[in-house]
Design a protein around this motif. Sequence first.
Motif, mmCIF file in Angstrom:
data_model
loop_
_atom_site.group_PDB
_atom_site.id
_atom_site.type_symbol
_atom_site.label_atom_id
_atom_site.label_comp_id
_atom_site.label_asym_id
_atom_site.label_seq_id
_atom_site.Cartn_x
_atom_site.Cartn_y
_atom_site.Cartn_z
ATOM 1 N N ASP A 181 34.096 36.209 44.039
ATOM 2 C CA ASP A 181 32.826 36.005 43.345
ATOM 3 C C ASP A 181 31.944 37.196 43.663
ATOM 4 O O ASP A 181 31.213 37.210 44.642
ATOM 5 C CB ASP A 181 32.174 34.695 43.802
ATOM 6 N N GLY A 182 32.052 38.235 42.848
ATOM 7 C CA GLY A 182 31.319 39.460 43.128
ATOM 8 C C GLY A 182 32.239 40.534 43.659
ATOM 9 O O GLY A 182 33.340 40.744 43.154
ATOM 10 N N LYS A 183 31.818 41.183 44.723
ATOM 11 C CA LYS A 183 32.564 42.312 45.267
ATOM 12 C C LYS A 183 33.388 41.893 46.481
ATOM 13 O O LYS A 183 33.264 40.778 46.979
ATOM 14 C CB LYS A 183 31.593 43.443 45.619
ATOM 15 N N CYS A 184 34.216 42.812 46.956
ATOM 16 C CA CYS A 184 35.057 42.544 48.120
ATOM 17 C C CYS A 184 35.375 43.864 48.815
ATOM 18 O O CYS A 184 35.039 44.945 48.323
ATOM 19 C CB CYS A 184 36.346 41.822 47.713
ATOM 20 N N ALA A 185 36.013 43.771 49.970
ATOM 21 C CA ALA A 185 36.478 44.961 50.679
ATOM 22 C C ALA A 185 37.895 45.289 50.240
ATOM 23 O O ALA A 185 38.732 44.397 50.093
ATOM 24 C CB ALA A 185 36.432 44.739 52.185
ATOM 25 N N ALA A 186 38.171 46.571 50.031
ATOM 26 C CA ALA A 186 39.511 47.017 49.637
ATOM 27 C C ALA A 186 39.956 48.126 50.579
ATOM 28 O O ALA A 186 39.156 48.976 50.987
ATOM 29 C CB ALA A 186 39.517 47.511 48.193
ATOM 30 N N MET A 187 41.225 48.095 50.937
ATOM 31 C CA MET A 187 41.812 49.089 51.842
ATOM 32 C C MET A 187 43.135 49.559 51.263
ATOM 33 O O MET A 187 43.984 48.727 50.914
ATOM 34 C CB MET A 187 42.037 48.471 53.228
ATOM 35 N N THR A 188 43.327 50.876 51.163
ATOM 36 C CA THR A 188 44.542 51.451 50.583
ATOM 37 C C THR A 188 45.096 52.529 51.503
ATOM 38 O O THR A 188 44.356 53.387 51.985
ATOM 39 C CB THR A 188 44.246 52.052 49.195
ATOM 40 N N ILE A 341 36.963 41.828 64.642
ATOM 41 C CA ILE A 341 37.846 41.430 63.547
ATOM 42 C C ILE A 341 38.428 42.714 62.980
ATOM 43 O O ILE A 341 37.691 43.667 62.715
ATOM 44 C CB ILE A 341 37.085 40.654 62.462
ATOM 45 N N VAL A 342 39.742 42.761 62.833
ATOM 46 C CA VAL A 342 40.428 43.994 62.440
ATOM 47 C C VAL A 342 41.279 43.727 61.201
ATOM 48 O O VAL A 342 42.010 42.732 61.153
ATOM 49 C CB VAL A 342 41.326 44.518 63.585
ATOM 50 N N MET A 343 41.183 44.620 60.211
ATOM 51 C CA MET A 343 41.964 44.495 58.973
ATOM 52 C C MET A 343 42.546 45.852 58.609
ATOM 53 O O MET A 343 41.880 46.869 58.763
ATOM 54 C CB MET A 343 41.075 43.975 57.836
ATOM 55 N N SER A 344 43.795 45.874 58.123
ATOM 56 C CA SER A 344 44.450 47.136 57.792
ATOM 57 C C SER A 344 45.429 46.940 56.638
ATOM 58 O O SER A 344 46.088 45.900 56.546
ATOM 59 C CB SER A 344 45.195 47.687 59.005
ATOM 60 N N SER A 345 45.559 47.965 55.802
ATOM 61 C CA SER A 345 46.475 47.896 54.658
ATOM 62 C C SER A 345 47.921 48.152 55.051
ATOM 63 O O SER A 345 48.828 47.878 54.269
ATOM 64 C CB SER A 345 46.049 48.903 53.581
ATOM 65 N N SER A 346 48.164 48.690 56.260
ATOM 66 C CA SER A 346 49.529 48.903 56.760
ATOM 67 C C SER A 346 49.566 48.518 58.225
ATOM 68 O O SER A 346 48.824 49.083 59.035
ATOM 69 C CB SER A 346 49.965 50.367 56.594
ATOM 70 N N ILE A 347 50.432 47.585 58.579
ATOM 71 C CA ILE A 347 50.461 47.063 59.938
ATOM 72 C C ILE A 347 50.843 48.127 60.951
ATOM 73 O O ILE A 347 50.425 48.066 62.114
ATOM 74 C CB ILE A 347 51.421 45.852 60.020
ATOM 75 N N ASP A 348 51.617 49.143 60.517
ATOM 76 C CA ASP A 348 51.988 50.235 61.415
ATOM 77 C C ASP A 348 51.145 51.479 61.170
ATOM 78 O O ASP A 348 51.547 52.600 61.516
ATOM 79 C CB ASP A 348 53.473 50.584 61.237
ATOM 80 N N GLY A 349 49.976 51.287 60.588
ATOM 81 C CA GLY A 349 49.109 52.426 60.300
ATOM 82 C C GLY A 349 48.695 53.181 61.549
ATOM 83 O O GLY A 349 48.485 54.395 61.505
ATOM 84 N N LEU A 360 45.204 46.238 50.441
ATOM 85 C CA LEU A 360 44.740 44.939 50.934
ATOM 86 C C LEU A 360 43.313 44.735 50.457
ATOM 87 O O LEU A 360 42.462 45.610 50.628
ATOM 88 C CB LEU A 360 44.793 44.903 52.470
ATOM 89 N N MET A 361 43.045 43.561 49.863
ATOM 90 C CA MET A 361 41.691 43.188 49.471
ATOM 91 C C MET A 361 41.323 41.921 50.231
ATOM 92 O O MET A 361 42.140 41.006 50.368
ATOM 93 C CB MET A 361 41.602 42.976 47.962
ATOM 94 N N VAL A 362 40.096 41.879 50.749
ATOM 95 C CA VAL A 362 39.651 40.774 51.596
ATOM 96 C C VAL A 362 38.272 40.322 51.137
ATOM 97 O O VAL A 362 37.419 41.144 50.770
ATOM 98 C CB VAL A 362 39.600 41.201 53.078
ATOM 99 N N ASP A 363 38.056 39.003 51.169
ATOM 100 C CA ASP A 363 36.762 38.468 50.741
ATOM 101 C C ASP A 363 36.489 37.146 51.441
ATOM 102 O O ASP A 363 37.398 36.471 51.908
ATOM 103 C CB ASP A 363 36.751 38.275 49.211
ATOM 104 N N GLN A 364 35.198 36.816 51.521
ATOM 105 C CA GLN A 364 34.712 35.541 52.036
ATOM 106 C C GLN A 364 35.388 35.145 53.360
ATOM 107 O O GLN A 364 35.970 34.076 53.512
ATOM 108 C CB GLN A 364 34.895 34.445 50.982
#
Length: 371
Positions: A181-188, A341-349, A360-364
Amino acid sequence: MKPITHTFLIAAIAMVTTGCIRKEPLNAECDIIAATLPGDVMSQNAAIRNSEVTLFVKKGTDKSTLAPEFILTEGATIDPPSGTVRNFDVPQRYTVTAEDKIWQKTYTVWVNEPGITLSYDFEHVRQQQSSRYSYDIFYEIGPDGNESFSWASGNAGYAMTGQGSSDPASFPTYQSDNGIDGKCAAMTTRITGLFGNLRNSPLAAGSLFIGEFKVNLSNTLLSTRFGRPFDRKPLRLSGYYRYTPGEMYYKLNESLSNKLEAVPGKIDEFNIYGVMFERTADVEYLNGTNVQTSPNVVALARFNDGERIPTETWRTFSLPFVYLKEIDMEKLENGQYSISIVMSSSIDGDLFSGAPGSTLMVDQVVLTCEE
């Protein structure tokens, strides 16, 4: 040659030589290097990032009459002067002027007690800009309507590669319009080009975390500093995600000229987790080498193997915090624990391995805590 004539000649040469020496140029740097508060009110060292300074104070500190003291780059001055009493119930601005009186930089200084907002919709960003690039910095708004904190990412490191542009979506971490609903965080996950190859860092995973990012070229894993003071007992980390792995997975191979070795058949995975840890004199924050393994870790909320499922539509996740140690309630009350809180688009990044294009896109996202 007579002695007096000889002496006169030496003096003349000395005058000419001295006249040819140029004065050193005045320093053009205008940075805050460190910030402190008088007395025993700070709970940890200040965080300095881009044009922001965050001072962490103990619970119950009167923020209306604080007088921060600053260490600046050589020759620089600050306005208002270091030691000026100001009301930090709201953030305050300072202007640093370089020694050459030409360059200036404006800092926003925050004073925060332990604790952060507990729900994140990723609707708010501002841009870090230069003549060559622009990237997003996510921040959250607290119940009082003021900024609660800024998320950290590796975008500042990626900016050094020259691969980013004036479009924030060219960076590994950016805001997307395709939220629930609206915007979100995106990681590439992205290629870092020649600069990355030279540094044995050919890939940059998109990442977002609570903490700060300080570029460390000698050991990039030390660039990430995880954690902010927290005075609640977390129970669960939940939210929504979408994940599309890139077409080909690569791993770092330093013996190859382009540093990347294809791994056919391997599917990239994302990562989302929460970590709570105790701050001690020698562990003020965690980094990429120990964020889940440090003996200071108290609790972890993370996916089990096989649960990180690619999905083109929004999917919920709910991760309970598993406690490795008992919480010391007195330390909790005094804000001696931190959370990230940690978020990443590649687990071995962190190993510079993954699939370019993995997104990876994350919201709410919600952090549920014990009352």
